[in-house]
Design a protein around this motif. Sequence first.
Motif, PDB file in Angstrom:
ATOM      1  N   ALA A 182      49.504  64.290  40.865  1.00 43.98           N
ATOM      2  CA  ALA A 182      49.320  65.350  39.871  1.00 43.98           C
ATOM      3  C   ALA A 182      50.045  66.602  40.334  1.00 43.98           C
ATOM      4  CB  ALA A 182      47.834  65.645  39.685  1.00 43.98           C
ATOM      5  N   GLU A 183      50.634  67.310  39.377  1.00 46.88           N
ATOM      6  CA  GLU A 183      51.376  68.515  39.710  1.00 46.88           C
ATOM      7  C   GLU A 183      51.484  69.456  38.519  1.00 46.88           C
ATOM      8  OE1 GLU A 183      55.755  67.211  40.361  1.00 46.88           O
ATOM      9  OE2 GLU A 183      54.496  65.546  41.053  1.00 46.88           O
ATOM     10  N   GLY A 190      38.050  56.762  36.712  1.00 49.91           N
ATOM     11  CA  GLY A 190      36.864  57.599  36.668  1.00 49.91           C
ATOM     12  C   GLY A 190      36.359  58.078  38.011  1.00 49.91           C
ATOM     13  N   GLU A 191      36.967  57.649  39.095  1.00 48.87           N
ATOM     14  CA  GLU A 191      36.539  58.038  40.437  1.00 48.87           C
ATOM     15  C   GLU A 191      37.505  59.079  41.008  1.00 48.87           C
ATOM     16  OE1 GLU A 191      36.020  56.007  44.899  1.00 48.87           O
ATOM     17  OE2 GLU A 191      36.395  54.751  43.134  1.00 48.87           O
ATOM     18  N   ILE A 192      36.962  60.112  41.608  1.00 48.98           N
ATOM     19  CA  ILE A 192      37.816  61.138  42.213  1.00 48.98           C
ATOM     20  C   ILE A 192      38.585  60.546  43.387  1.00 48.98           C
ATOM     21  CG2 ILE A 192      37.869  63.323  43.482  1.00 48.98           C
ATOM     22  CD1 ILE A 192      35.445  64.225  41.885  1.00 48.98           C
ATOM     23  N   MET A 193      39.913  60.657  43.303  1.00 45.98           N
ATOM     24  CA  MET A 193      40.778  60.168  44.373  1.00 45.98           C
ATOM     25  C   MET A 193      41.138  61.271  45.352  1.00 45.98           C
ATOM     26  SD  MET A 193      41.548  56.885  44.158  1.00 45.98           S
ATOM     27  CE  MET A 193      39.773  56.738  43.987  1.00 45.98           C
ATOM     28  N   ASN A 194      41.488  62.430  44.827  1.00 41.08           N
ATOM     29  CA  ASN A 194      41.777  63.567  45.693  1.00 41.08           C
ATOM     30  C   ASN A 194      41.761  64.858  44.887  1.00 41.08           C
ATOM     31  OD1 ASN A 194      44.431  63.645  44.484  1.00 41.08           O
ATOM     32  ND2 ASN A 194      45.115  62.141  45.994  1.00 41.08           N
ATOM     33  N   THR A 195      41.779  65.937  45.606  1.00 40.87           N
ATOM     34  CA  THR A 195      41.813  67.257  44.991  1.00 40.87           C
ATOM     35  C   THR A 195      42.933  68.059  45.628  1.00 40.87           C
ATOM     36  OG1 THR A 195      40.238  68.171  46.578  1.00 40.87           O
ATOM     37  CG2 THR A 195      39.334  67.245  44.545  1.00 40.87           C
ATOM     38  N   GLY A 196      43.330  69.130  44.975  1.00 42.53           N
ATOM     39  CA  GLY A 196      44.386  69.957  45.516  1.00 42.53           C
ATOM     40  C   GLY A 196      44.401  71.310  44.842  1.00 42.53           C
ATOM     41  N   VAL A 197      45.343  72.119  45.238  1.00 45.35           N
ATOM     42  CA  VAL A 197      45.478  73.461  44.689  1.00 45.35           C
ATOM     43  C   VAL A 197      46.962  73.793  44.647  1.00 45.35           C
ATOM     44  CG1 VAL A 197      45.306  74.582  46.959  1.00 45.35           C
ATOM     45  CG2 VAL A 197      44.572  75.811  44.907  1.00 45.35           C
ATOM     46  N   LEU A 203      59.314  69.464  37.525  1.00 45.86           N
ATOM     47  CA  LEU A 203      58.083  69.049  38.195  1.00 45.86           C
ATOM     48  C   LEU A 203      58.097  69.661  39.587  1.00 45.86           C
ATOM     49  CD1 LEU A 203      57.862  65.265  37.181  1.00 45.86           C
ATOM     50  CD2 LEU A 203      56.911  67.270  36.015  1.00 45.86           C
ATOM     51  N   SER A 204      57.105  70.520  39.860  1.00 44.16           N
ATOM     52  CA  SER A 204      57.187  71.394  41.028  1.00 44.16           C
ATOM     53  C   SER A 204      56.659  70.792  42.324  1.00 44.16           C
ATOM     54  CB  SER A 204      56.454  72.709  40.739  1.00 44.16           C
ATOM     55  OG  SER A 204      55.086  72.488  40.456  1.00 44.16           O
ATOM     56  N   GLY A 205      56.131  69.584  42.287  1.00 43.37           N
ATOM     57  CA  GLY A 205      55.703  68.936  43.517  1.00 43.37           C
ATOM     58  C   GLY A 205      54.228  68.584  43.524  1.00 43.37           C
ATOM     59  N   ALA A 206      53.910  67.517  44.240  1.00 46.61           N
ATOM     60  CA  ALA A 206      52.543  66.998  44.279  1.00 46.61           C
ATOM     61  C   ALA A 206      51.603  67.988  44.946  1.00 46.61           C
ATOM     62  CB  ALA A 206      52.510  65.674  45.020  1.00 46.61           C
ATOM     63  N   LEU A 207      50.373  68.056  44.429  1.00 49.52           N
ATOM     64  CA  LEU A 207      49.357  68.934  44.991  1.00 49.52           C
ATOM     65  C   LEU A 207      48.445  68.198  45.969  1.00 49.52           C
ATOM     66  CD1 LEU A 207      48.436  70.998  41.814  1.00 49.52           C
ATOM     67  CD2 LEU A 207      50.226  71.407  43.514  1.00 49.52           C
ATOM     68  N   SER A 208      48.693  66.895  46.126  1.00 48.31           N
ATOM     69  CA  SER A 208      47.964  66.089  47.111  1.00 48.31           C
ATOM     70  C   SER A 208      48.712  64.779  47.254  1.00 48.31           C
ATOM     71  CB  SER A 208      46.515  65.845  46.663  1.00 48.31           C
ATOM     72  OG  SER A 208      46.486  65.130  45.442  1.00 48.31           O
ATOM     73  N   ALA A 209      48.222  63.899  48.096  1.00 44.21           N
ATOM     74  CA  ALA A 209      48.893  62.625  48.327  1.00 44.21           C
ATOM     75  C   ALA A 209      48.886  61.751  47.073  1.00 44.21           C
ATOM     76  CB  ALA A 209      48.223  61.884  49.481  1.00 44.21           C
ATOM     77  N   ALA A 210      49.928  60.950  46.928  1.00 42.91           N
ATOM     78  CA  ALA A 210      50.026  60.039  45.796  1.00 42.91           C
ATOM     79  C   ALA A 210      49.045  58.875  45.966  1.00 42.91           C
ATOM     80  CB  ALA A 210      51.452  59.510  45.665  1.00 42.91           C
TER      81      ALA A 210
END
Length: 261
Positions: free
Chosen positions: A105-106, A188-195, A228-235
């Motif tokens: 996600a980005e 439906g399950e949270i995989m990761n979060t980022g900022v 696309l400015s770059g991933a906010l966490s691991a793919a």
Amino acid sequence: MTDKANKYALHLKQALENRRGVEPITKLDPAITIAEAYQVQLLTVDKKVKAGHRIVGKKIGLTSEAMQQLLKVDQPDYGHLLDDMIVENGGSIPFSRVLQPRVEAEIAFVLKRDLIGPRVTALDVLLATDYVLPALEIVDSRIADWKIKLQDTVADNASSGLFVLGGKPVKPDAIDLPQVGMVLYKNGEIMNTGVGAAALGDPAACVAWLANQLFEFGIPLKAGEVILSGALSAAVNAQPGDHFHARLAHLGEVQVHFVAE
């Protein structure tokens, strides 16, 4: 370099034709430079344009520490987005369109005027941006088992696959981009979060970096393009049947579904 670029462009093309990843270019040619790898990418993109495809934007990869650690590199890279990479928000992706996809996600920037290096700043990016959106990028590699070095992913169009834009257009001065929170869900399950700050401290700084890097090749970022400015966490790995959606604060949601064929 033309002969070498052609050789490795055809090597990567075999992966798509045979539906099977190929050997890393860095194994075939350990001395290949990053500059030479970009020539492979540019040649491949040029061939697609001549075949009737249209460049719709650019992508920045490996901007987050998580992604750099995942692929064992220490600098970003970039690739081209073409019209055949677009997937509608909420759409389905037949697994035949991908080889070994991963989802990240980005934040996507849509430009209202050109950005040309070499001295573009994050403020210049904000002033040149029409709006921002949440995005899912489906990264994919033509190299078997993702056994890549930086030169491999660069030659392979920065491991570009497909991308999805969602949410609602938001003016960049209406939000604090480095503080935008992200949650990525799989089934439906949270995989990761980022900022937002996970991407070089500021997604706008990533776009500025890209504009300045592309100056070396005489390539501008053009009005109307998606960046696309770059991933906010691991793919996150994707398999047939998987549903992904991401929520980005103030920007809304974006989602996609992988289907078997």
